[in-house]
Design a protein around this motif. Structure first.
Motif, mmCIF file in Angstrom:
data_model
loop_
_atom_site.group_PDB
_atom_site.id
_atom_site.type_symbol
_atom_site.label_atom_id
_atom_site.label_comp_id
_atom_site.label_asym_id
_atom_site.label_seq_id
_atom_site.Cartn_x
_atom_site.Cartn_y
_atom_site.Cartn_z
ATOM 1 N N THR A 1 0.894 -1.005 -0.077
ATOM 2 C CA THR A 1 -0.181 -0.181 0.107
ATOM 3 C C THR A 1 1.012 1.362 -0.047
ATOM 4 O OG1 THR A 1 -1.616 -1.174 1.050
ATOM 5 C CG2 THR A 1 -1.947 1.306 1.338
ATOM 6 N N LEU A 2 1.897 1.293 0.579
ATOM 7 C CA LEU A 2 2.867 2.268 0.895
ATOM 8 C C LEU A 2 3.613 2.639 -0.254
ATOM 9 C CD1 LEU A 2 3.748 4.662 2.924
ATOM 10 C CD2 LEU A 2 5.436 3.070 3.631
ATOM 11 N N PHE A 3 4.436 1.501 -0.783
ATOM 12 C CA PHE A 3 5.467 1.632 -1.890
ATOM 13 C C PHE A 3 4.657 1.662 -3.339
ATOM 14 C CE2 PHE A 3 7.938 1.462 1.953
ATOM 15 C CZ PHE A 3 9.048 2.598 1.568
ATOM 16 N N GLY A 4 3.616 0.635 -3.477
ATOM 17 C CA GLY A 4 3.260 0.453 -4.666
ATOM 18 C C GLY A 4 3.588 -0.826 -5.340
ATOM 19 N N GLU A 5 3.002 -1.406 -6.164
ATOM 20 C CA GLU A 5 3.170 -2.746 -6.975
ATOM 21 C C GLU A 5 4.570 -2.971 -7.470
ATOM 22 O OE1 GLU A 5 0.922 -5.285 -7.555
ATOM 23 O OE2 GLU A 5 -0.637 -4.665 -6.531
ATOM 24 N N ASN A 6 4.956 -1.654 -7.884
ATOM 25 C CA ASN A 6 6.410 -1.891 -8.733
ATOM 26 C C ASN A 6 7.529 -2.213 -7.697
ATOM 27 O OD1 ASN A 6 6.090 0.688 -7.538
ATOM 28 N ND2 ASN A 6 7.430 1.648 -9.145
ATOM 29 N N TYR A 7 7.307 -2.302 -6.648
ATOM 30 C CA TYR A 7 8.347 -2.802 -5.560
ATOM 31 C C TYR A 7 8.187 -4.402 -5.284
ATOM 32 C CZ TYR A 7 10.033 1.800 -4.740
ATOM 33 O OH TYR A 7 10.738 3.079 -4.878
#
Length: 195
Positions: free
Chosen positions: A52-58
């Motif tokens: 949620t905080l960093f996003g799917e691309n991580y």
């Protein structure tokens, strides 16, 4: 009576080696780096929060955390590191406390390895804290042997308290520029003296 001690120190100073040696001396070791790896497995407590905080691309295609990409971001952005730590540290602390309480109840001596022990203000949880240190040239030599770049090493060193501050604050400070045998002798002397 069973004992609970904390082990900390600088990057590449030999915390894992010291923990292994203390394990051979009969201490039950809880490694918070292992807990940190476990809690970011898909479906585990921190996984969804990080997503949620960093996003799917991580994350990799299989849903696992892309640790290398995350490290590249957080060790060059203090705000993002702080946000990640706010997720991870409370969960890690809750888990090592749960494990240690169970072991202490079984009358087992427990060593908890926490690289950021002082940074997370965990020192009051322990009977004593041991800090392992060594010179920066030795740190860089040991860590570069793991394939890390100078930039990666410097970024991680900046994210921790200065080593001398940890060594001064610890109940027991051990210098580890030597070999494993010397470290073993120092740890044996500490165990005989205090426990």
């Amino acid at each position: 009576m069973a004992h609970l001690i904390g082990l900390t120190g600088g990057l590449g100073c030999g915390k894992s080696t010291a923990a292994k040696l203390l394990s051979e001396m009969g201490w039950h070791v809880i490694d918070t780096d292992e807990i940190a790896r476990e809690i970011v497995i898909p479906g585990k407590p921190a996984w969804e929060k990080i997503k949620t905080l960093f996003g799917e691309n991580y994350f990799h295609a299989d849903g696992t955390l892309n640790r290398a990409k995350l490290a590249e971001t957080i060790f060059h952005d203090a705000k993002r590191l702080s946000e990640l730590n706010a997720i991870l540290h409370p969960i890690i602390r809750e888990e090592w406390k749960r494990q240690s309480e169970k072991l202490l109840a079984q009358d087992q001596d427990v060593l908890v390895v926490i690289p950021l022990l002082y940074e997370t203000e965990a020192e009051t949880e322990f009977e004593k804290v041991i800090a392992i240190g060594c010179s920066e040239s030795v740190v860089r030599s040991r860590i570069s042997a793991r394939g890390w770049s100078e930039d990666q090493i410097t970024a991680r060193l900046r994210a921790q308290w200065p080593l001398d501050r940890k060594m001064q604050k610890a109940d027991i400070a051990i210098w580890n520029d030597g070999d494993t045998e010397l470290l073993k002798k120092q740890l044996s002397a500490v165990i005989k003296k205090f426990w």
